[in-house]
Design an enzyme around this catalytic site. Structure first.
Site, PDB file in Angstrom:
ATOM      1  N   TYR A 180      -4.810  -6.815   3.206  1.00  0.00           N
ATOM      2  CA  TYR A 180      -5.210  -5.878   4.260  1.00  0.00           C
ATOM      3  C   TYR A 180      -4.204  -4.729   4.371  1.00  0.00           C
ATOM      4  O   TYR A 180      -4.584  -3.550   4.423  1.00  0.00           O
ATOM      5  CB  TYR A 180      -5.309  -6.626   5.580  1.00  0.00           C
ATOM      6  CG  TYR A 180      -5.604  -5.773   6.782  1.00  0.00           C
ATOM      7  CD1 TYR A 180      -6.892  -5.312   7.044  1.00  0.00           C
ATOM      8  CD2 TYR A 180      -4.595  -5.434   7.684  1.00  0.00           C
ATOM      9  CE1 TYR A 180      -7.168  -4.533   8.162  1.00  0.00           C
ATOM     10  CE2 TYR A 180      -4.857  -4.658   8.803  1.00  0.00           C
ATOM     11  CZ  TYR A 180      -6.142  -4.218   9.040  1.00  0.00           C
ATOM     12  OH  TYR A 180      -6.417  -3.444  10.152  1.00  0.00           O
ATOM     13  N   LYS A 188      -4.809  -0.655   3.908  1.00  0.00           N
ATOM     14  CA  LYS A 188      -4.541   0.284   4.986  1.00  0.00           C
ATOM     15  C   LYS A 188      -3.468   1.298   4.591  1.00  0.00           C
ATOM     16  O   LYS A 188      -3.520   2.467   4.999  1.00  0.00           O
ATOM     17  CB  LYS A 188      -4.143  -0.477   6.254  1.00  0.00           C
ATOM     18  CG  LYS A 188      -5.293  -1.262   6.861  1.00  0.00           C
ATOM     19  CD  LYS A 188      -6.422  -0.339   7.262  1.00  0.00           C
ATOM     20  CE  LYS A 188      -7.641  -1.029   7.799  1.00  0.00           C
ATOM     21  NZ  LYS A 188      -8.681  -0.105   8.289  1.00  0.00           N
TER      22      LYS A 188
END
Length: 256
Positions: free
Chosen positions: A160, A164
């Protein structure tokens, strides 16, 4: 008579991942400010329909379009249908994303690929589809919803965090590329937010308490508190801002 944030009323906004959470809050605020809306969703048709109804209650035109932005074909169709319906596309908010992680040795190839496909590739696909229309208009505002995890990393969700962080670098690259065409590109990096995605975390009182200790404002952010800076970056008040990463995290990550 209610006054609007300048530069929003009468415009057209496309929000990905807009059926709930931050996306739904962004739609509502855009609608309150007089913008017409496209609510993008993947699976929750009922929630998307409710988000559309809430927007229309503000007196604007809104519609839901189902599309999986991790595919170029769906992203192209999403943008094409938006422009066909409204005649233009002014604001693009790239909000679609997933948050699921494990220790690095336990992250499967499928989970890694799915995270990058939705979070990072899904940002690229809709920007790729929207930019030609914005260039012809000589106007556009793109806001990418990243995360503090993309700035500082985060243990046990490296997949993740990588996606990002990629969004932040993409913002920094796209901003100077599109500036000559009247298109501003910015990024909002939220910290912990009260959304369905985080219910499992906040349900653990000890973990919630430990999280609150890392936030100077000692509170979890609401979707509405993330939506406001996103809409601000699309307004005339932010016309001289591009390539910026706006931290909206209660002070938990302080990056210049």
């Amino acid at each position: 008579m209610k006054s609007h944030i300048p530069g929003i009323s009468g415009r057209v906004a496309l929000v990905t991942g807009a059926s709930r959470g931050i996306g739904s809050a962004v739609v509502k605020l855009f609608a309150e400010q007089g913008a017409n809306i496209v609510v993008n969703y993947v699976s929750d048709e009922s929630a998307a329909s409710q988000t559309v109804a809430d927007a229309e209650a503000c007196g604007v035109n809104a519609r839901a379009i189902r599309a999986d932005v991790s595919t170029v074909e769906d992203a192209n169709r999403l943008v094409k249908e938006t422009v066909e319906h409204f005649g233009r596309l002014d604001f693009l908010v790239c909000n679609a994303g997933i948050w699921e992680g494990r220790e690095v040795e336990a992250i499967s190839e499928e989970l890694w690929d799915r995270t990058q496909a939705i979070n990072l590739k899904g940002t690229w696909t809709v920007c790729r589809a929207a930019v030609p229309f914005m260039k012809r208009q000589e106007f556009g505002r793109i806001v990418i919803v990243s995360s503090t995890a993309g700035q500082r990393g985060e243990a046990n969700v490296s997949n993740y965090a990588a996606s990002k962080g990629g969004q932040i670098s993409f913002t920094k690259s796209l901003a100077p590329e599109l500036a000559p065409f009247g298109i501003n590109v910015n990024c909002v990096a939220p910290g912990w937010v009260e959304t369905d995605m985080n219910n499992g975390v906040f349900g653990d009182e000890s973990r919630l308490e430990s999280i609150l200790k890392t936030i100077p404002l000692r509170k979890i952010g609401s979707p509405e508190e993330i939506a406001a800076p996103i809409v601000l970056l699309c307004s005339s008040w932010a016309s001289y801002i591009t390539g910026e990463v706006l931290n909206v995290n209660g002070g938990s990550v302080l990056c210049g």
